[in-house]
Design a protein around this motif. Structure first.
Motif, mmCIF file in Angstrom:
data_model
loop_
_atom_site.group_PDB
_atom_site.id
_atom_site.type_symbol
_atom_site.label_atom_id
_atom_site.label_comp_id
_atom_site.label_asym_id
_atom_site.label_seq_id
_atom_site.Cartn_x
_atom_site.Cartn_y
_atom_site.Cartn_z
ATOM 1 N N PHE A 111 0.931 -1.216 -0.027
ATOM 2 C CA PHE A 111 -0.157 -0.154 -0.051
ATOM 3 C C PHE A 111 0.840 1.106 0.013
ATOM 4 C CE2 PHE A 111 -3.283 -2.695 1.606
ATOM 5 C CZ PHE A 111 -4.195 -2.478 1.056
ATOM 6 N N MET A 112 0.349 2.276 -0.606
ATOM 7 C CA MET A 112 1.227 3.585 -0.582
ATOM 8 C C MET A 112 0.254 4.200 0.235
ATOM 9 S SD MET A 112 2.247 4.210 -4.410
ATOM 10 C CE MET A 112 1.161 3.247 -5.543
ATOM 11 N N GLY A 113 0.996 5.122 1.338
ATOM 12 C CA GLY A 113 -0.059 5.719 2.345
ATOM 13 C C GLY A 113 -0.712 4.708 3.141
ATOM 14 N N GLU A 114 -0.250 3.870 3.852
ATOM 15 C CA GLU A 114 -0.585 2.692 4.618
ATOM 16 C C GLU A 114 -1.577 3.295 5.881
ATOM 17 O OE1 GLU A 114 1.432 -0.669 6.134
ATOM 18 O OE2 GLU A 114 2.890 -0.331 4.670
ATOM 19 N N GLY A 115 -1.155 4.373 6.251
ATOM 20 C CA GLY A 115 -2.302 4.927 7.288
ATOM 21 C C GLY A 115 -3.419 5.334 7.068
ATOM 22 N N GLY A 116 -3.553 5.601 5.873
ATOM 23 C CA GLY A 116 -4.846 6.113 5.256
ATOM 24 C C GLY A 116 -6.066 5.385 4.989
ATOM 25 N N HIS A 117 -7.205 5.803 4.742
ATOM 26 C CA HIS A 117 -8.145 4.980 4.469
ATOM 27 C C HIS A 117 -8.269 4.459 3.240
ATOM 28 C CE1 HIS A 117 -9.802 8.880 3.320
ATOM 29 N NE2 HIS A 117 -10.533 8.367 2.574
ATOM 30 N N ARG A 118 -8.860 3.187 2.990
ATOM 31 C CA ARG A 118 -8.732 2.533 1.813
ATOM 32 C C ARG A 118 -9.769 2.794 0.809
ATOM 33 N NH1 ARG A 118 -6.349 -2.713 4.654
ATOM 34 N NH2 ARG A 118 -4.163 -1.707 5.088
ATOM 35 N N ASP A 119 -10.747 3.294 1.057
ATOM 36 C CA ASP A 119 -12.054 3.451 0.173
ATOM 37 C C ASP A 119 -11.946 4.915 -0.279
ATOM 38 O OD1 ASP A 119 -12.728 0.704 0.291
ATOM 39 O OD2 ASP A 119 -14.063 1.145 2.209
ATOM 40 N N ALA A 120 -11.579 5.212 -1.307
ATOM 41 C CA ALA A 120 -11.715 6.641 -1.801
ATOM 42 C C ALA A 120 -13.156 6.764 -2.152
ATOM 43 C CB ALA A 120 -10.807 6.935 -3.088
ATOM 44 N N GLU A 121 -13.726 8.076 -1.810
ATOM 45 C CA GLU A 121 -15.108 8.765 -1.785
ATOM 46 C C GLU A 121 -14.814 9.883 -2.764
ATOM 47 O OE1 GLU A 121 -16.083 9.502 1.925
ATOM 48 O OE2 GLU A 121 -16.026 7.550 2.646
ATOM 49 N N SER A 122 -16.039 10.410 -3.334
ATOM 50 C CA SER A 122 -16.086 11.361 -4.345
ATOM 51 C C SER A 122 -15.526 12.570 -3.902
ATOM 52 C CB SER A 122 -17.601 11.797 -4.714
ATOM 53 O OG SER A 122 -18.190 11.899 -3.444
ATOM 54 N N ALA A 123 -15.390 12.821 -2.271
ATOM 55 C CA ALA A 123 -14.825 13.979 -1.790
ATOM 56 C C ALA A 123 -13.434 13.934 -1.959
ATOM 57 C CB ALA A 123 -15.249 14.198 -0.259
ATOM 58 N N ASP A 124 -12.881 12.645 -1.971
ATOM 59 C CA ASP A 124 -11.197 12.465 -2.133
ATOM 60 C C ASP A 124 -11.136 12.898 -3.688
ATOM 61 O OD1 ASP A 124 -10.970 11.578 0.436
ATOM 62 O OD2 ASP A 124 -11.730 9.578 -0.170
ATOM 63 N N ILE A 125 -11.794 12.474 -4.393
ATOM 64 C CA ILE A 125 -11.565 12.805 -5.740
ATOM 65 C C ILE A 125 -11.317 14.193 -5.974
ATOM 66 C CG2 ILE A 125 -12.274 12.505 -8.262
ATOM 67 C CD1 ILE A 125 -13.336 9.652 -7.310
ATOM 68 N N ARG A 126 -12.478 14.904 -5.540
ATOM 69 C CA ARG A 126 -12.329 16.389 -5.561
ATOM 70 C C ARG A 126 -11.292 17.135 -4.861
ATOM 71 N NH1 ARG A 126 -18.020 15.539 -5.071
ATOM 72 N NH2 ARG A 126 -17.954 15.447 -2.857
ATOM 73 N N ARG A 127 -10.845 16.531 -3.836
ATOM 74 C CA ARG A 127 -9.734 17.126 -3.118
ATOM 75 C C ARG A 127 -8.355 16.781 -3.977
ATOM 76 N NH1 ARG A 127 -9.705 14.090 2.133
ATOM 77 N NH2 ARG A 127 -7.512 13.964 1.888
ATOM 78 N N ALA A 128 -8.359 15.780 -4.633
ATOM 79 C CA ALA A 128 -7.196 15.505 -5.411
ATOM 80 C C ALA A 128 -6.963 16.259 -6.625
ATOM 81 C CB ALA A 128 -7.167 13.823 -6.119
#
Length: 71
Positions: free
Chosen positions: A29-46
């Protein structure tokens, strides 16, 4: 490296073990400490992070071109 940097910046765990056409790929995993399910808010932040980084790069090259022309 860009994917790992984005994972860390967004607090996501990207990549990791996954299946491609039934064949398991056992990646870390890259960013092991993070959550594994990307949500639409994560895509907007990216996308926001990408736009900010793009703007900064364009501004840097613009500034460098002004300095070179003035020299």
């Amino acid at each position: 490296w860009p994917e790992a940097a984005m994972a860390g910046a967004l607090g996501l765990a990207l990549a990791g073990p996954r299946s491609y056409d039934g064949v398991m790929v056992d990646d870390a995993f890259m960013g092991e400490g993070g959550h594994r399910d990307a949500e639409s808010a994560d895509i907007r932040r990216a996308l926001k992070l990408y736009r900010v980084a793009d703007f900064l790069l364009i501004a840097l090259f613009g500034l460098l071109s002004v300095i070179v022309v003035a020299a």
